[in-house]
Design an enzyme around this catalytic site. Structure first.
Site, PDB file in Angstrom:
ATOM      1  N   LYS A  22       0.690  -1.152  -0.011  1.00 38.43           N
ATOM      2  CA  LYS A  22       0.106   0.166   0.020  1.00 38.43           C
ATOM      3  C   LYS A  22       0.802   1.270   0.005  1.00 38.43           C
ATOM      4  CE  LYS A  22      -2.901   0.608   3.542  1.00 38.43           C
ATOM      5  NZ  LYS A  22      -2.574   1.954   4.241  1.00 38.43           N
ATOM      6  N   ARG A  27       3.018   6.093  -3.205  1.00 33.92           N
ATOM      7  CA  ARG A  27       3.929   6.757  -3.818  1.00 33.92           C
ATOM      8  C   ARG A  27       4.286   6.540  -4.907  1.00 33.92           C
ATOM      9  NH1 ARG A  27       4.137   5.618   1.531  1.00 33.92           N
ATOM     10  NH2 ARG A  27       5.466   6.906   3.004  1.00 33.92           N
ATOM     11  N   SER A 167       6.621   8.958  12.424  1.00 33.67           N
ATOM     12  CA  SER A 167       5.652   8.700  11.569  1.00 33.67           C
ATOM     13  C   SER A 167       6.231   8.849  10.068  1.00 33.67           C
ATOM     14  CB  SER A 167       4.554   9.931  11.762  1.00 33.67           C
ATOM     15  OG  SER A 167       3.729   9.864  10.702  1.00 33.67           O
ATOM     16  N   ASP A 319       1.592  -1.317  12.139  1.00 33.86           N
ATOM     17  CA  ASP A 319       0.310  -1.676  11.513  1.00 33.86           C
ATOM     18  C   ASP A 319      -0.174  -3.286  11.826  1.00 33.86           C
ATOM     19  OD1 ASP A 319      -0.419   0.725  10.559  1.00 33.86           O
ATOM     20  OD2 ASP A 319       0.474   0.034   8.508  1.00 33.86           O
ATOM     21  N   LYS A 346      -4.805   5.724  14.757  1.00 35.72           N
ATOM     22  CA  LYS A 346      -4.948   4.886  13.488  1.00 35.72           C
ATOM     23  C   LYS A 346      -6.104   5.023  13.025  1.00 35.72           C
ATOM     24  CE  LYS A 346      -0.466   4.084  13.094  1.00 35.72           C
ATOM     25  NZ  LYS A 346       0.252   4.619  12.164  1.00 35.72           N
ATOM     26  N   ARG A 397      -7.854  -3.517   9.437  1.00 38.63           N
ATOM     27  CA  ARG A 397      -6.790  -4.280  10.124  1.00 38.63           C
ATOM     28  C   ARG A 397      -7.715  -4.883  11.503  1.00 38.63           C
ATOM     29  NH1 ARG A 397      -2.706  -3.771   6.796  1.00 38.63           N
ATOM     30  NH2 ARG A 397      -2.155  -1.604   6.246  1.00 38.63           N
TER      31      ARG A 397
END
Ligand code: S3P
Length: 437
Positions: A22, A27, A167, A319, A346, A397
């Site tokens: 992802k 990007r 981050s 994650d 999140k 998730r």
């Protein structure tokens, strides 16, 4: 909302291939949109989050389309983004929002960002603050949240910014703003986070350097940059592979090969921690795909042991904690996690969501401010949920982690909504059916 009961399953076997990463997919589209000329992307994740990025870039002038299985991006060049006619709807995607805010910050355009109920609760000050210093101005909703309006500044002012929170999204937002900012924009990273932005921007021809000093990373980008188009192959997403690695580890008799898993060292923490817990994970055919280390993973069932997870590993598996908690629930003994404050901001508050979900499935645990302490079953099936469905809070998730818990349960686990899964792993249910058939 479509609820679904994930039933106890037989062994997971055979071979599956997880979809594209992802982070790298977002990007690829963004950097392709800023290059002059045509980029070709194979293996792009066609999840809702990535499609939100594609739609936003189209609204700002890039041409993005498909050619067979590949995606084609005709970029506008750094500095060439156009003002969109409508608000950009970011759906559930924090990565789209924060990285695009970085891009917009150094273009002289005004953009409104909106998102779903989950994204509208997430903190944006962490990017608003540095991007304001660079000259952009913001009108956010109360608490520094979406919906928000922003006006970029062209030319923006280069800054040196020390990340107050580990981050990659904040790091990337500042670096992307730096692309169209004359001079050197510097980000200092006290704790390393995923480095796809740095690797890929270099690949697209940006003048970007990374210096390591006393455990910190100092990243400098020289603007304004000219990006050239690239052909990119996106490796499989380790964050998606993690659900199957845990599932195969905890369901007796499993022997599953997960193909094409990206193993960038800033992303592979989950596999290292599972190995510490005694998981049987073998790397096959180690290779490089799109400049990233990749392998197929053979995962066999094994009795996991509870451990104290080193908080230093958190950024490389930020994650993956929801599914690690499921592994811990099946381990022998206690698993202690700490340093997980970021999980509270999140797609949902993942500490409280997983504490409630696992408690509802019969797992004894304690929720602390910055982690969970979980008593494992020693391999005995989890009880599962009887009547009340697990609340997923619009968080893909949480849904997939509790699906994995259902496989290793006595009664199955009911999940209130499987729709959020499409944000990152659209064929999750199909692969699960295949592997557990
Ligand atoms: C991402 C960075 C991480 C991660 C997110 C994707 C990225 O967020 O949680 O899913 O692509 O840069 P933070 O860097 O904010 O922790």
């Amino acid at each position: 909302m479509t609820s679904h009961r994930f039933q106890p399953s037989g062994p997971l076997t055979g071979r599956i291939r997880v979809p594209g990463d992802k982070s790298i997919s977002h990007r690829s589209l963004m950097f392709g949109a800023l290059a002059v000329g045509r980029s070709r992307i194979s293996g792009l994740l066609e999840g809702e989050d990535v499609l939100a990025t594609a739609a936003a870039l189209r609204a700002m002038g890039a041409m993005i389309g498909r050619d067979g299985d590949d995606w084609i991006v005709d970029g506008v060049g750094v500095g060439g983004l156009l003002q969109p006619e409508q608000a950009l709807d970011m759906g559930n995607s924090g990565t789209s929002t924060r990285l695009l805010m970085g891009l917009v910050a150094s273009h002289g355009i005004t953009v409104a960002f909106t998102g779903d109920a989950s994204l509208s609760k997430r903190p944006m000050r962490r990017v608003i603050d540095p991007l304001s210093t660079m000259g952009a101005s913001f009108t956010p909703s109360p608490g520094g949240r979406l919906p928000l309006m922003m006006k970029g500044m062209q030319p923006a002012v280069p800054i040196e910014y020390r990340l107050p929170v580990a981050s990659a999204q904040v790091k990337s937002a500042v670096l992307l703003a730096g692309l169209n900012t004359p001079g050197i924009t510097t980000v200092i990273e006290p704790v390393p986070t995923r480095d796809h932005t740095e690797r890929m921007l270099r690949g697209f021809g940006a003048d970007l350097t990374v210096e390591e000093a006393e455990g910190e990373r100092i990243i400098r980008i020289h603007g304004t940059a000219d990006l050239h188009p690239c052909d990119i192959t996106v490796p499989g997403d380790p964050s998606s592979a993690a659900f199957f690695a845990v599932a195969a580890s905890i369901v007796p008799g499993s022997n599953l090969v997960i193909e094409n898993v990206g193993l960038n060292p800033t992303r592979d923490g989950i596999f290292r921690v599972l190995a510490q817990m005694g998981a049987d994970i073998e790397k096959l055919d180690e290779r490089e795909v799109g400049g990233e280390p990749v392998a197929d993973l053979r995962v066999r069932h094994s009795q996991l042991k509870g451990i104290e997870v080193d908080p230093d590993v958190v950024p490389s598996m930020v994650d993956e904690f929801p599914v690690l908690f499921v592994a811990a629930a099946m381990a022998e003994g206690t698993t202690v996690t700490s340093g997980l404050e970021e999980l509270r901001v999140k797609e949902s508050d993942r500490l409280s969501a997983m504490a409630a979900a696992l408690t509802g499935a019969g797992v004894p645990l304690e929720e602390l401010e910055d982690g969970l302490v979980i008593q494992g079953s020693g391999g005995a099936p989890l009880r599962g949920t009887a009547s009340k469905a697990t609340e997923t809070h619009l968080d893909h998730r949480i849904a997939m982690s509790m699906a994995v818990a259902g496989l290793a349960s006595r009664d199955g686990v009911e999940v209130d909504s499987t729709e959020p899964i499409a944000t990152s792993f659209p064929n999750f249910m199909t692969l699960l059916d295949e592997a557990a058939a």
